[in-house]
Scaffold this motif. Structure first.
Motif, PDB file in Angstrom:
ATOM      1  N   VAL A  61       0.840  -1.206   0.000  1.00 49.61           N
ATOM      2  CA  VAL A  61       0.000   0.000   0.000  1.00 49.61           C
ATOM      3  C   VAL A  61       0.869   1.247   0.000  1.00 49.61           C
ATOM      4  CG1 VAL A  61      -1.698   1.311   1.328  1.00 49.61           C
ATOM      5  CG2 VAL A  61      -1.920  -1.181   1.128  1.00 49.61           C
ATOM      6  N   TRP A  62       1.902   1.234   0.811  1.00 50.08           N
ATOM      7  CA  TRP A  62       2.845   2.360   0.884  1.00 50.08           C
ATOM      8  C   TRP A  62       3.461   2.612  -0.491  1.00 50.08           C
ATOM      9  CZ3 TRP A  62       7.170   2.471   5.188  1.00 50.08           C
ATOM     10  CH2 TRP A  62       7.842   3.695   5.144  1.00 50.08           C
ATOM     11  N   SER A  63       3.828   1.572  -1.192  1.00 44.67           N
ATOM     12  CA  SER A  63       4.448   1.719  -2.516  1.00 44.67           C
ATOM     13  C   SER A  63       3.484   2.328  -3.520  1.00 44.67           C
ATOM     14  CB  SER A  63       4.933   0.357  -3.020  1.00 44.67           C
ATOM     15  OG  SER A  63       5.915  -0.182  -2.162  1.00 44.67           O
ATOM     16  N   MET A  64       2.208   1.969  -3.416  1.00 47.48           N
ATOM     17  CA  MET A  64       1.213   2.538  -4.336  1.00 47.48           C
ATOM     18  C   MET A  64       0.932   4.004  -4.038  1.00 47.48           C
ATOM     19  SD  MET A  64      -1.541  -0.532  -4.966  1.00 47.48           S
ATOM     20  CE  MET A  64      -1.858  -0.806  -3.234  1.00 47.48           C
ATOM     21  N   LEU A  65       0.962   4.379  -2.739  1.00 52.99           N
ATOM     22  CA  LEU A  65       0.639   5.746  -2.357  1.00 52.99           C
ATOM     23  C   LEU A  65       1.827   6.690  -2.507  1.00 52.99           C
ATOM     24  CD1 LEU A  65      -1.533   5.114   0.849  1.00 52.99           C
ATOM     25  CD2 LEU A  65      -2.304   5.607  -1.482  1.00 52.99           C
ATOM     26  N   ASP A  66       3.026   6.153  -2.394  1.00 48.93           N
ATOM     27  CA  ASP A  66       4.217   6.995  -2.448  1.00 48.93           C
ATOM     28  C   ASP A  66       5.084   6.553  -3.629  1.00 48.93           C
ATOM     29  OD1 ASP A  66       6.354   8.634  -2.032  1.00 48.93           O
ATOM     30  OD2 ASP A  66       7.022   7.673  -0.170  1.00 48.93           O
ATOM     31  N   ARG A  67       4.885   7.208  -4.752  1.00 52.31           N
ATOM     32  CA  ARG A  67       5.652   6.885  -5.956  1.00 52.31           C
ATOM     33  C   ARG A  67       6.732   7.923  -6.245  1.00 52.31           C
ATOM     34  NH1 ARG A  67       2.828   3.140  -9.269  1.00 52.31           N
ATOM     35  NH2 ARG A  67       0.754   2.632  -8.438  1.00 52.31           N
ATOM     36  N   SER A  68       6.795   8.989  -5.426  1.00 54.53           N
ATOM     37  CA  SER A  68       7.710  10.094  -5.730  1.00 54.53           C
ATOM     38  C   SER A  68       9.018  10.046  -4.942  1.00 54.53           C
ATOM     39  CB  SER A  68       7.016  11.435  -5.440  1.00 54.53           C
ATOM     40  OG  SER A  68       6.623  11.494  -4.075  1.00 54.53           O
ATOM     41  N   SER A  69       9.025   9.359  -3.806  1.00 59.73           N
ATOM     42  CA  SER A  69      10.232   9.353  -2.968  1.00 59.73           C
ATOM     43  C   SER A  69      11.348   8.565  -3.654  1.00 59.73           C
ATOM     44  CB  SER A  69       9.917   8.731  -1.603  1.00 59.73           C
ATOM     45  OG  SER A  69       8.974   9.513  -0.903  1.00 59.73           O
ATOM     46  N   SER A  70      12.529   9.165  -3.661  1.00 57.60           N
ATOM     47  CA  SER A  70      13.685   8.499  -4.263  1.00 57.60           C
ATOM     48  C   SER A  70      14.520   7.744  -3.222  1.00 57.60           C
ATOM     49  CB  SER A  70      14.576   9.520  -4.978  1.00 57.60           C
ATOM     50  OG  SER A  70      15.054  10.493  -4.060  1.00 57.60           O
ATOM     51  N   ASN A  71      14.334   8.085  -1.935  1.00 61.21           N
ATOM     52  CA  ASN A  71      15.015   7.366  -0.850  1.00 61.21           C
ATOM     53  C   ASN A  71      14.313   7.701   0.463  1.00 61.21           C
ATOM     54  OD1 ASN A  71      16.464   9.635   0.673  1.00 61.21           O
ATOM     55  ND2 ASN A  71      17.217   9.969  -1.414  1.00 61.21           N
ATOM     56  N   TYR A  72      14.703   6.983   1.497  1.00 61.29           N
ATOM     57  CA  TYR A  72      14.167   7.219   2.847  1.00 61.29           C
ATOM     58  C   TYR A  72      15.327   7.320   3.827  1.00 61.29           C
ATOM     59  CZ  TYR A  72       9.665   5.759   0.894  1.00 61.29           C
ATOM     60  OH  TYR A  72       8.525   5.645   0.137  1.00 61.29           O
ATOM     61  N   GLN A  73      16.285   8.157   3.508  1.00 64.13           N
ATOM     62  CA  GLN A  73      17.491   8.229   4.325  1.00 64.13           C
ATOM     63  C   GLN A  73      17.198   8.631   5.767  1.00 64.13           C
ATOM     64  OE1 GLN A  73      20.189  10.691   1.770  1.00 64.13           O
ATOM     65  NE2 GLN A  73      21.607   9.001   2.118  1.00 64.13           N
ATOM     66  N   ARG A  74      16.372   9.657   5.947  1.00 66.20           N
ATOM     67  CA  ARG A  74      16.107  10.090   7.319  1.00 66.20           C
ATOM     68  C   ARG A  74      15.249   9.073   8.056  1.00 66.20           C
ATOM     69  NH1 ARG A  74      17.657  14.596   9.319  1.00 66.20           N
ATOM     70  NH2 ARG A  74      17.906  15.537   7.270  1.00 66.20           N
ATOM     71  N   MET A  75      14.278   8.481   7.398  1.00 68.54           N
ATOM     72  CA  MET A  75      13.476   7.441   8.032  1.00 68.54           C
ATOM     73  C   MET A  75      14.345   6.227   8.370  1.00 68.54           C
ATOM     74  SD  MET A  75       9.810   7.423   6.042  1.00 68.54           S
ATOM     75  CE  MET A  75       9.211   6.146   7.136  1.00 68.54           C
ATOM     76  N   HIS A  76      15.313   5.950   7.504  1.00 70.86           N
ATOM     77  CA  HIS A  76      16.244   4.862   7.769  1.00 70.86           C
ATOM     78  C   HIS A  76      17.061   5.150   9.027  1.00 70.86           C
ATOM     79  CE1 HIS A  76      20.156   2.672   7.062  1.00 70.86           C
ATOM     80  NE2 HIS A  76      19.278   1.688   7.051  1.00 70.86           N
TER      81      HIS A  76
END
Length: 449
Positions: free
Chosen positions: A100-115
């Motif tokens: 679901v997350w992948s379908m809703l968020d198609r613009s993020s190129s990375n999640y460095q801060r979340m990582h």
């Protein structure tokens, strides 16, 4: 702290999907930490666990169609059906959420801060677990020395789990070594710049622990596997650099840590909070483990007649009962291990446990079977010494007189020999299987049965 000057790398779709799955799964698995790790937070942790106590049995009944009801109460096993189904629930929820997350968020190129935030949460969770296990090993909460009953138990009667527990407890030095390594790994995980080193130490320690859990069937396979996997997860960002440096003999550049916040002051405050949290948890677990050791293993915690006592003479109704190995009435041994319990072994090898109440001032000793008022014994004793004891009393029907002599535990080979740097070959015996041992030299004969 954060490398602001360089453009953020673009993650592949596989990396993005893997991170989304790992983020949800690891958060679900390690919740409710930190609730429950500090005073006055246990209520929140219980509320969280109660949700899974309702959901997991429902999944077992209606989704998996198990033929038995899943029990939510546990004694000491971490590998129950409940735990496996709960992990399955975590996996399913993480998979669904990542899709679901992948379908809703198609613009993020990375999640460095979340990582960075995920690494923070899981390394603190695993670091706290390592500190807890370390304190338990350092202060005998885990792997205590073999008790008196273990010394009398035939090796063939040991389960694999009991054998490992006794093996570890028989070597105080090795247990301390493992506990100190776990303490080191736990402390390093609370230091952001030393996370990779702490995870590497954790991999070394928990690879061994997980292998022991598998090989000796200890019921903490799920939890130890997850700690090992999290350590691998924490090492993963530095894995290419480690390979280049150690295996390919190539130069590697230093790597800047991604900050939790944009402001340096907030990152500094977060670092101080992590250090304070690690210090508080380390001290708390060590104090609790020390208190446990003091309450259960100090000389003051022992019963008055602590030890293994062989029965030299047993009179029942004024008649001396001979030591026949088939006799289930005559006592063979009496074991005083715990303050309120006593164990009696009959000549036929069977054991019976009784509650114990000793009055040293009145020189009386009462014992009985749990929930059986007809099986009570009342004894008196006079001027016992450290090696001999005579009990005189009744079981309610017959007079009983028992002469006891304390066994020297040092005659057990497991306790007879300490550490030696030098081992002369003449002191060893090789058996028919080619195994060298020294039991026949230092152990002496086992107590007569």
């Amino acid at each position: 702290m954060e490398n602001e000057g360089r453009p953020a790398p673009r993650w592949s779709r596989a990396q993005l999907l893997a991170f989304r799955f790992a983020f949800v799964y690891l958060i679900l698995y390690y919740l409710p930490f930190p609730f429950g790790a500090f005073p006055y937070t246990g209520r929140v942790a219980q509320k969280y666990e109660s949700l899974w106590h309702q959901l997991v049995p429902w999944v077992g009944r209606h989704v998996l169609h198990l033929s038995y009801e899943i029990l939510t109460s546990t004694n000491c096993s971490g590998d129950t059906t409940y735990e496996y189904v709960r992990v399955l629930c975590f996996f399913g929820l993480a998979l669904a959420a990542s899709l679901v997350w992948s379908m809703l968020d198609r613009s993020s190129s990375n999640y460095q801060r979340m990582h960075a935030w995920l690494r923070l949460y899981v390394r603190l969770s695993v670091g706290a677990a390592m500190l807890m296990y370390a304190g338990a090993k350092i202060f005998l909460q885990h792997f205590p020395p073999p008790n008196l009953y273990k010394l009398l138990e035939p090796l063939g009667n040991y389960s694999q789990m009991s054998l490992l527990w006794t093996l570890m407890g028989a070597s105080r030095g090795y247990t301390l070594f493992v506990g100190c390594l776990q303490m080191l790994a736990g402390i390093l995980l609370f230091l952001p710049r030393l996370t990779t080193l702490g995870a590497l130490v954790g991999i070394a320690v928990f690879s061994n622990i997980f292998a022991l859990n598998l090989g000796y069937d200890l019921p903490i396979k799920i939890y130890s596997l997850h700690i090992l996997l999290v350590c691998l997860f924490l090492v993963l960002p530095d894995a290419p650099r480690l390979v280049r440096f150690f295996l390919l003999n190539q130069e590697v550049a230093s790597l800047s840590e991604n900050g939790l916040f944009h402001l340096r002051r907030l990152n500094t405050a977060a670092l101080v909070a992590q250090l304070a949290l690690g210090g508080v948890l380390a001290c708390t677990y060590l104090v609790h483990a020390y208190d446990y050791e003091k309450r259960h293993f100090s000389p003051a915690s022992r019963p008055p007649f602590f030890g293994i006592w062989n029965v030299e003479e047993f009179l029942l109704g004024g008649k001396v009962l001979p030591p026949l190995e088939t006799d289930g009435t005559r006592w063979q041994r009496v074991v005083f291990q715990f303050p309120t319990e006593i164990g009696i072994q009959s000549m036929n090898g069977s054991w019976m446990g009784y509650w114990l109440r000793a009055d040293m001032a009145g020189k009386t000793l009462a014992m009985g079977k749990p929930n059986d008022s007809n099986g009570e014994f009342e004894f008196v004793f006079a001027d016992p010494d450290s090696r001999s004891l005579t009990l005189e009393g009744t079981d309610g029907r017959n007079e009983i007189r028992v002469k006891l002599r304390r066994l020297d535990e040092k005659q057990f080979a497991l306790l007879a020999r300490g550490f030696h740097w030098i081992d002369e070959d003449a002191a060893l015996v090789q058996d028919e299987e080619g195994v060298c041992d020294r039991v026949r030299q230092t152990g002496g004969p086992l107590p007569a049965r």
